[in-house]
Design an enzyme around this catalytic site. Structure first.
Site, PDB file in Angstrom:
ATOM      1  N   GLU A   5       1.193  -5.193  23.196  1.00 34.13           N
ATOM      2  CA  GLU A   5       1.705  -3.767  22.974  1.00 34.13           C
ATOM      3  C   GLU A   5       1.008  -2.974  24.103  1.00 34.13           C
ATOM      4  OE1 GLU A   5       2.554  -2.066  19.289  1.00 34.13           O
ATOM      5  OE2 GLU A   5       1.556  -0.485  19.895  1.00 34.13           O
TER       6      GLU A   5
ATOM      7  N   ARG B 140       1.216  -3.691  12.688  1.00 33.93           N
ATOM      8  CA  ARG B 140       0.616  -3.955  13.959  1.00 33.93           C
ATOM      9  C   ARG B 140       1.120  -5.278  14.449  1.00 33.93           C
ATOM     10  NH1 ARG B 140      -0.553   0.577  13.786  1.00 33.93           N
ATOM     11  NH2 ARG B 140      -2.508   1.514  14.071  1.00 33.93           N
TER      12      ARG B 140
ATOM     13  N   HIS C  49       6.700   1.624  19.291  1.00 37.59           N
ATOM     14  CA  HIS C  49       5.708   1.850  17.861  1.00 37.59           C
ATOM     15  C   HIS C  49       5.993   3.449  17.794  1.00 37.59           C
ATOM     16  CE1 HIS C  49       1.192   1.366  16.525  1.00 37.59           C
ATOM     17  NE2 HIS C  49       1.845   2.029  15.922  1.00 37.59           N
TER      18      HIS C  49
ATOM     19  N   GLY D  46       0.848  -1.087   0.063  1.00 42.47           N
ATOM     20  CA  GLY D  46      -0.011   0.151   0.093  1.00 42.47           C
ATOM     21  C   GLY D  46       0.904   1.358  -0.030  1.00 42.47           C
TER      22      GLY D  46
ATOM     23  N   THR E 175       6.331  -2.888  11.083  1.00 38.32           N
ATOM     24  CA  THR E 175       6.116  -1.430  11.658  1.00 38.32           C
ATOM     25  C   THR E 175       4.648  -1.419  11.167  1.00 38.32           C
ATOM     26  OG1 THR E 175       6.783  -0.859   9.335  1.00 38.32           O
ATOM     27  CG2 THR E 175       8.276  -0.219  10.998  1.00 38.32           C
TER      28      THR E 175
HETATM   29  C1  DGY Z   1      -0.837   4.523  12.834  1.00 35.20           C
HETATM   30  O1  DGY Z   1      -1.169   5.798  12.308  1.00 35.20           O
HETATM   31  O2  DGY Z   1      -1.934   3.552  12.488  1.00 35.20           O
HETATM   32  C2  DGY Z   1       0.315   4.256  13.331  1.00 35.20           C
HETATM   33  O3  DGY Z   1       0.338   2.966  13.883  1.00 35.20           O
HETATM   34  C3  DGY Z   1       0.551   5.311  14.443  1.00 35.20           C
HETATM   35  O4  DGY Z   1       1.096   6.392  13.565  1.00 35.20           O
END
Ligand code: DGY
Length: 325
Positions: A267, A238, A286, A157, A236
């Site tokens: 988390e 979830r 995060h 994406g 990066t």
């Molecule tokens: C989001 O925006 O989903 C990120 O994990 C935090 O900025």
């Protein structure tokens, strides 16, 4: 001023978006860095017209029932896996999020983690701090070459594409699985492959998909067993996209070489969790979108969504446009 809409913001946000909201609304902002409890959140939304939520809050049917006047939910994030969007839609409540403005910052963080893991930067810092640096020798803290290596992106994406652009600058071959934007793929010369092929051919696997029932634990024991023993995993997206127990086992048994995690499951992860102490794992809290500029831009977009919803206008970024019929 009479009849100003009431809004609850569930954490302190940057000054600029806050001022924009305060110009039109009566604002209550949760003053702590830790989230409100469920009971505190329910009490806080009892009389409000608008809610600005964070990814740490569970926005479920019970919460919506506790907020009978609510007209809009504006999430200060692009990810919305903490929100029961169907329950909001059933109540004709628009839900907004903040896509786009955090793309580059999150890709920077993912690529920083890729480099840090590949070149064992955190271990190197610890090595010097522990006074282990006695000399130079050919086999000292050897890492993995990035240039020319194969990067597998799960979820091409916006953020996956930005990650691929960075990888292209490093001369990497790019594979992807998931995400159907052909322009993104063509722009970076990424090759669409099956998940199995991506896992078995990639030197680096970077996760950029949303957390959904389909992607939960997409990196499980079976997936990890298909990866190269030299492979490095970067997350990066979830935490729930990865089965943490399976990852721990894979790192402990050197089934894969390294992991670099910006997000974890659970988390936050406790300081005594074994993943935190593995020499071949980097965990950071995060921080994907954590720059002043990006968090301000997220706040401005979240403010625009919130104010539009309060005015009865269409949200600039609405995740459930079906509420508009
Ligand atoms: C989001 O925006 O989903 C990120 O994990 C935090 O900025």
């Amino acid at each position: 001023m009479p009849n100003r809409p009431k809004v609850f913001i569930s954490r302190t946000i940057p000054a600029e978006p806050l001022a924009r909201i305060e110009a039109e609304c009566e604002v209550t902002m949760w003053p702590h860095d830790t989230p409100p409890s469920v009971a505190e959140l329910h009490a806080a939304v009892a009389n409000v017209d608008g809610l600005m939520s964070m990814l740490t809050e569970r926005i479920d049917a019970a919460l919506l029932d506790a907020a009978p006047n609510l007209k809009v939910i504006s999430q200060f994030a692009v990810g919305i896996d903490n929100i029961n969007v169907a329950a909001a839609t059933a109540r004709q409540l628009p839900v907004g999020n903040t896509p786009g403005v955090l793309t580059e910052a999150t890709a920077d963080q993912a690529f920083a983690l890729l480099l840090a893991a590949a070149r064992r930067l955190v271990e190197g810092v610890e090595y010097v701090r522990n006074d282990d640096w006695q000399t130079w020798y050919p086999l000292q803290l050897l890492g993995s070459t990035v240039s020319g290596a194969t990067l597998g992106i799960i979820g091409l994406g916006r953020i996956g594409h930005a990650m691929a652009q960075r990888a292209k600058g490093f001369g990497m071959r790019i594979l992807y699985h998931g995400g159907s934007n052909q322009d993104f793929a063509a722009d970076v010369g990424a090759e669409q492959v099956s998940l199995d092929t991506l896992l078995s051919e990639s030197d680096f696997v970077s996760l950029h998909c949303p957390l959904t029932p389909q992607t939960k634990h997409i990196i499980n024991a079976a997936a990890l067993s298909r990866m190269k023993p030299s492979a490095i995993l970067i997350n990066t997206a979830r935490g729930g996209v990865v089965d943490s127990a399976a990852l721990l086992h894979a790192l402990q048994t050197h089934q894969i070489r390294y992991a670099a995690l910006d997000v974890t499951d659970p988390e936050p992860i406790a300081a005594d969790h074994p993943l935190v102490h593995l020499p071949n794992c980097i965990v950071v809290p995060h921080l994907g979108s954590a720059t002043w500029q990006t968090r301000t831009a997220m706040g401005m977009l979240a403010a625009d969504n919130l104010l539009a919803g309060l005015r009865g206008e269409r949200l600039p970024n609405c995740v459930n446009p079906e509420v508009y019929g």
